[in-house]
Design a protein around this motif. Structure first.
Motif, PDB file in Angstrom:
ATOM      1  N   SER A 103     -14.419   9.270 -62.163  1.00 36.20           N
ATOM      2  CA  SER A 103     -14.938   9.727 -60.873  1.00 36.20           C
ATOM      3  C   SER A 103     -16.434   9.992 -60.893  1.00 36.20           C
ATOM      4  CB  SER A 103     -14.196  11.016 -60.463  1.00 36.20           C
ATOM      5  OG  SER A 103     -12.808  10.865 -60.570  1.00 36.20           O
ATOM      6  N   SER A 125     -14.260  10.287 -54.123  1.00 38.17           N
ATOM      7  CA  SER A 125     -13.076  11.082 -54.415  1.00 38.17           C
ATOM      8  C   SER A 125     -12.898  11.296 -55.912  1.00 38.17           C
ATOM      9  CB  SER A 125     -11.833  10.363 -53.857  1.00 38.17           C
ATOM     10  OG  SER A 125     -10.638  10.928 -54.339  1.00 38.17           O
ATOM     11  N   LEU A 127      -9.848  11.297 -57.109  1.00 38.27           N
ATOM     12  CA  LEU A 127      -8.485  10.795 -57.267  1.00 38.27           C
ATOM     13  C   LEU A 127      -8.234  10.253 -58.679  1.00 38.27           C
ATOM     14  CD1 LEU A 127      -5.711   9.881 -56.119  1.00 38.27           C
ATOM     15  CD2 LEU A 127      -6.852   7.797 -55.314  1.00 38.27           C
ATOM     16  N   ASN A 153     -18.211  12.819 -56.498  1.00 41.23           N
ATOM     17  CA  ASN A 153     -17.482  13.390 -55.363  1.00 41.23           C
ATOM     18  C   ASN A 153     -17.934  14.805 -54.999  1.00 41.23           C
ATOM     19  OD1 ASN A 153     -15.929  13.725 -58.071  1.00 41.23           O
ATOM     20  ND2 ASN A 153     -15.338  15.503 -56.842  1.00 41.23           N
ATOM     21  N   GLY A 159      -8.903  15.186 -54.477  1.00 41.75           N
ATOM     22  CA  GLY A 159      -8.459  13.921 -55.045  1.00 41.75           C
ATOM     23  C   GLY A 159      -7.634  14.115 -56.305  1.00 41.75           C
ATOM     24  N   LEU A 178      -9.684   9.271 -48.336  1.00 35.89           N
ATOM     25  CA  LEU A 178     -10.273   9.936 -49.489  1.00 35.89           C
ATOM     26  C   LEU A 178     -11.620  10.559 -49.132  1.00 35.89           C
ATOM     27  CD1 LEU A 178      -9.535   7.277 -52.257  1.00 35.89           C
ATOM     28  CD2 LEU A 178      -8.262   9.372 -51.792  1.00 35.89           C
TER      29      LEU A 178
END
Length: 403
Positions: A103, A125, A127, A153, A159, A178
């Protein structure tokens, strides 16, 4: 003679393992050159132990692998949702996850090292970090070190929760897109699919950032601009994160509100918040976590010298960065410590009070900073050779080590 080399990365130039490798090459060359047949190198009595270290951010994964963890790979969602292959590290039931691998700014599509745009700041994000945690759970790990830093992010770690099975829904019951900006429309969080293995897992948040999640010192205000957020974006993201806190509190209780003010909640775009609030993570200084899993203190036993360093040794370094952590461990073991770096702004007095017997910047060999960055390996070998000569002279004359 036993030498421990425990450096951090030289950012933008060399990884910590590469720094250690070049220094060892120089040390051995210097020893052989100075002593000939009687050198420590020729006699096989120069023992060099390389222990790459980090402060919990980028480079933490390298430090883990250098200390006996096994590198693993998983396909996860990058900061814009596009799939990428990210690495994590496993040792028994313990895992080290470097958030930047999944990320981070560096894995943004098309990222060139500059300032990303507003769209990225709003939509990036975490995620993939949640998906990396799930991969670690799949590998049987139940103690997870989350090294944060270099994130793209500002989503409060929403996420991460999505990657672990939570669903973030708007008032119509639709899943949110997102990113941090979308949290303004968050109405409910469905935890029915949340990974149940988390209940038996322990998380450590490795971070030196002590900012809260919200407000003028929060994730959006302090770190959003470097991720591309405009002034308007900062206000929108902060309000969206505040909504996230309230909705999460409705699902898991008052601890979600309390966690927003916890030191470190603002780390990594608010991933620190999700880790503290939803994963019950304990926050610890990154360098302490890394020195613990590398077992540096016990591996210093019997050492004659420690060499540490990082790209820039300056006033920021004195606030708990890698070289200071290594210097403290060396001092406790009664072992002298040297520092190598690309450049330094520390005065002689600051160097001495920090515990460094000597500091060797690459700029002392090459005044052009761009050349120092491009040819750091060669210059580190030169520094290592200089140190190796002194080591051999000390061993041959039985005089105290003088470097």
């Amino acid at each position: 003679m036993r030498i421990v080399i425990a450096p951090d990365k030289f950012k933008g130039s060399l990884s910590a393992p590469d720094v250690a490798r070049h220094l060892e090459t120089g040390l051995r060359n210097g020893s052989a050159t100075a002593g000939g047949p009687g050198s420590l190198e020729a006699q096989g009595t120069l023992e060099v132990l390389r222990i790459p270290v980090a402060d919990g951010g980028e480079g933490t994964l390298d430090a883990a692998v250098g200390s006996g963890f096994t590198r693993r790979r998983a396909v996860v969602s990058g900061p814009t949702g596009q799939p990428l292959t990210a690495e994590f590290a496993v040792r028994g039931r313990e895992a080290v996850i470097e958030m930047a691998a999944a990320s981070g700014l560096a894995v943004l599509p098309g990222y060139d090292g500059g300032r990303p745009g507003s769209a990225s700041a709003r939509a990036a994000s975490s995620l993939g970090t949640g998906e990396l945690i799930r991969a670690a759970l799949d590998a049987g790990c139940r103690q997870i070190i989350l090294g944060v830093g270099g994130s793209a992010n500002t989503d409060g770690g929403a996420g991460v929760l999505q990657g672990l099975g939570a669903k973030l829904l708007d008032s119509a019951g639709n899943e949110l897109p997102l990113g941090g900006a979308a949290l303004a429309d968050l109405a409910t969080i469905d935890f029915s699919g949340f990974d149940t293995r988390l209940e038996e897992s322990r998380f450590i948040l490795a971070s030196d950032v002590d900012n809260p999640l919200l407000g003028t010192d929060g994730a959006a205000a302090i770190f959003g601009p470097q991720k591309g957020a405009t002034a308007a974006d900062v206000g929108e993201l902060d309000a969206a994160l505040a909504n996230f806190v309230q909705v999460l509190a409705a699902e898991i209780g008052p601890r979600a509100v309390k966690a927003a003010s916890a030191p470190g909640a603002g780390a990594a775009g608010g991933v620190g918040y999700a880790a503290i609030a939803a994963l019950a993570a304990s926050r610890r200084p990154g360098i302490d976590v890394v020195l613990e899993f590398t077992r540096l203190a016990e591996r210093l036993a019997g050492a004659d010298l420690v060499i540490t360093g990082e790209g820039s040794l300056d006033e920021q370094s004195l606030l708990g960065k890698t070289p200071m952590g290594v210097a403290r461990a060396a001092a406790q073991a009664g072992v002298p410590v040297l520092a190598v770096c690309g450049r330094t702004t520390l005065t002689q007095q600051q160097q001495q009070t920090s515990g460094f017997r000597q500091v060797y910047p690459l700029t002392a060999l090459e005044g052009n900073v761009e050349i120092c960055i491009a040819e750091a390996g060669r210059l580190l070998e030169e520094l290592g050779q200089h140190i190796g000569v002194h080591l051999t002279d000390s061993a041959n004359t039985k005089e105290p080590l003088n470097v």
